[in-house]
Design a protein around this motif. Structure first.
Motif, PDB file in Angstrom:
ATOM      1  N   THR A  32       0.853  -1.184   0.000  1.00 33.51           N
ATOM      2  CA  THR A  32       0.000   0.000   0.000  1.00 33.51           C
ATOM      3  C   THR A  32       0.885   1.228   0.000  1.00 33.51           C
ATOM      4  OG1 THR A  32      -0.098   0.105   2.402  1.00 33.51           O
ATOM      5  CG2 THR A  32      -1.804  -1.178   1.314  1.00 33.51           C
ATOM      6  N   ILE A  42      -3.356   3.994  -2.465  1.00 28.54           N
ATOM      7  CA  ILE A  42      -3.388   3.009  -3.543  1.00 28.54           C
ATOM      8  C   ILE A  42      -2.869   1.675  -3.032  1.00 28.54           C
ATOM      9  CG2 ILE A  42      -2.249   2.345  -5.692  1.00 28.54           C
ATOM     10  CD1 ILE A  42      -2.641   5.015  -6.754  1.00 28.54           C
ATOM     11  N   GLU A  44      -1.234  -1.909  -4.249  1.00 27.72           N
ATOM     12  CA  GLU A  44      -0.605  -2.646  -5.330  1.00 27.72           C
ATOM     13  C   GLU A  44      -1.096  -4.078  -5.161  1.00 27.72           C
ATOM     14  OE1 GLU A  44       3.547  -1.972  -7.445  1.00 27.72           O
ATOM     15  OE2 GLU A  44       3.718  -2.709  -5.390  1.00 27.72           O
ATOM     16  N   LYS A  52      -1.387  -4.684 -10.454  1.00 25.39           N
ATOM     17  CA  LYS A  52      -2.313  -3.578 -10.707  1.00 25.39           C
ATOM     18  C   LYS A  52      -2.252  -2.604  -9.543  1.00 25.39           C
ATOM     19  CE  LYS A  52      -4.963  -5.977 -13.895  1.00 25.39           C
ATOM     20  NZ  LYS A  52      -5.685  -5.586 -15.049  1.00 25.39           N
ATOM     21  N   LYS A  53      -2.680  -1.367  -9.800  1.00 26.63           N
ATOM     22  CA  LYS A  53      -2.772  -0.349  -8.751  1.00 26.63           C
ATOM     23  C   LYS A  53      -4.222   0.085  -8.651  1.00 26.63           C
ATOM     24  CE  LYS A  53       1.951   0.972  -9.109  1.00 26.63           C
ATOM     25  NZ  LYS A  53       2.949   1.975  -9.029  1.00 26.63           N
ATOM     26  N   TRP A  54      -4.816  -0.149  -7.476  1.00 25.99           N
ATOM     27  CA  TRP A  54      -6.218   0.161  -7.241  1.00 25.99           C
ATOM     28  C   TRP A  54      -6.344   1.128  -6.068  1.00 25.99           C
ATOM     29  CZ3 TRP A  54      -8.266  -5.571  -7.059  1.00 25.99           C
ATOM     30  CH2 TRP A  54      -8.290  -6.099  -8.337  1.00 25.99           C
TER      31      TRP A  54
END
Length: 77
Positions: A32, A42, A44, A52-54
């Motif tokens: 994070t 975000i 990871e 991905k990055k959310w």
């Protein structure tokens, strides 16, 4: 596992994407980070073999019914 201080999620958590791109996908939290001065966070996430990055606002823990209930009060390991 210890929770990361920058978010409500810990490394190793299984999360589900609820909004925007990748909606409905499941991923494993790798790390994070704090992104902006306004405090946007975000995750990871490893999802379908890709990193991905959310944004934390668009995901929930896989075992919770909604973001306001069980997630924030769960026991740390």
């Amino acid at each position: 596992m210890m929770k990361d201080k920058t978010s409500d999620f810990a490394k190793g958590d299984l999360v589900i994407k609820e909004g925007h791109y990748d909606k409905g996908k499941v991923g494993l939290v790798i790390s994070t980070s704090l992104v902006t001065a306004s405090g946007e966070k975000i995750l990871e996430v490893l999802c379908d073999g890709d990193l991905k990055k959310w944004y934390t606002g668009t995901v929930r823990l896989a075992n919770e019914k909604n973001r306001l209930s069980e997630g924030k009060s769960r026991q740390q390991e």
